[in-house]
Design an enzyme around this catalytic site. Sequence first.
Site, short mmCIF file in Angstrom:
data_model
loop_
_atom_site.label_atom_id
_atom_site.label_comp_id
_atom_site.label_asym_id
_atom_site.label_seq_id
_atom_site.Cartn_x
_atom_site.Cartn_y
_atom_site.Cartn_z
N ASP A 88 -26.23 41.11 70.10
CA ASP A 88 -25.52 41.68 71.09
C ASP A 88 -24.71 43.07 70.53
O ASP A 88 -23.85 42.97 69.79
CB ASP A 88 -24.35 41.07 71.72
CG ASP A 88 -23.64 41.65 72.93
OD1 ASP A 88 -23.78 42.93 73.28
OD2 ASP A 88 -22.74 40.92 73.75
N SER A 134 -30.82 60.02 76.86
CA SER A 134 -31.41 60.17 78.27
C SER A 134 -31.11 61.50 78.64
O SER A 134 -30.28 62.16 78.32
CB SER A 134 -30.97 58.99 79.18
OG SER A 134 -31.40 59.33 80.50
N TYR A 177 -23.52 55.36 83.47
CA TYR A 177 -24.59 55.51 82.60
C TYR A 177 -24.87 57.14 82.19
O TYR A 177 -25.00 57.23 80.90
CB TYR A 177 -25.90 55.43 83.72
CG TYR A 177 -27.30 55.50 83.00
CD1 TYR A 177 -27.81 54.32 82.01
CD2 TYR A 177 -28.37 56.64 82.94
CE1 TYR A 177 -28.82 54.23 81.38
CE2 TYR A 177 -29.29 56.54 82.21
CZ TYR A 177 -29.66 55.62 81.47
OH TYR A 177 -31.03 55.47 80.77
N LYS A 228 -24.78 58.04 78.15
CA LYS A 228 -25.83 58.93 77.57
C LYS A 228 -25.27 60.14 76.85
O LYS A 228 -25.68 60.63 75.87
CB LYS A 228 -26.93 59.06 78.55
CG LYS A 228 -27.47 57.56 78.70
CD LYS A 228 -28.36 56.83 77.52
CE LYS A 228 -29.10 55.50 77.89
NZ LYS A 228 -29.52 55.05 76.63
#
Length: 280
Positions: free
Chosen positions: A70, A151, A164, A168
């Site tokens: 993890d 990304s 998100y 990123k």
Amino acid sequence: MFGLGSQKKPSSHANAVVTGAGSGIGRAFALEIGRRGGAVLCSDIVLAAAEETAALVRQRGGQAWACHCDVSDLDQVEAMACRADEVLPAPVDLVINNAGVGVGGTPIGEVAIDDWHWTLGINLWGVIHGSHVFVPRLRKAGRGGIINVASTAGFSAAPLMGPYNVTKAGALALTETLAAELAGSGVAVTALCPTLVKTNINANGRIVGDSSRLFDRLMARFGMSAERVVNDALNALDRGDLYVMPQFDARMIWRAKRLVPRTYAMGTGLINRFGASRLN
């Protein structure tokens, strides 16, 4: 560019660690590194998935092992590094910080705080932990490479993707900082910034409502294969490129964001609302 000189390409016969290797981009990285003659420790939060990837690498003639990790837990990342020391034929010289999850569909202020913590823990802290543990090893060795899977979201800032986008963007900033700190060290650093890649990120993430349906439609029509993305990323690392944007739309977004930032933001919002209206 990064002082690679006459050393071997970082992706060639590497001793690699790949996080999130149980599927998607991570699995494609493991398979391609194995194809290029490398040995791979495939880590994933789902051990069975990591074991499946390792088996696929071995079936194709490569060397691979699996471990549970993890990446949001520093102790587990350190344990993964110890496992790499045990099984790989030589010290780690290629690190792929890939593990990531998707969250989307809800505006900032309505996104559950638990979703923020979950996304930050994996997408950002995972890259931080991987860099914290492995960069000193690579710097001391004076060779190797790091690919951080960021990304286009790291600079596109599309609506309804707050957690998100933030993670990123952080991963991208971390990669740029590493590139500066490791310049001339013999360690290459690359940020992978794709748009749509055919993976399970929607099915395994927390993307809800119209955003989930729109994501699936766009993915089916425009998604690039993980294999092609990975090949481009490893080749970019070999060249010493800091950024790799495999798709044309990623490169266009990069330029538009810098040339006309306000127009870009307004246009992105309008496109999002139009896309959502077409689903209703």
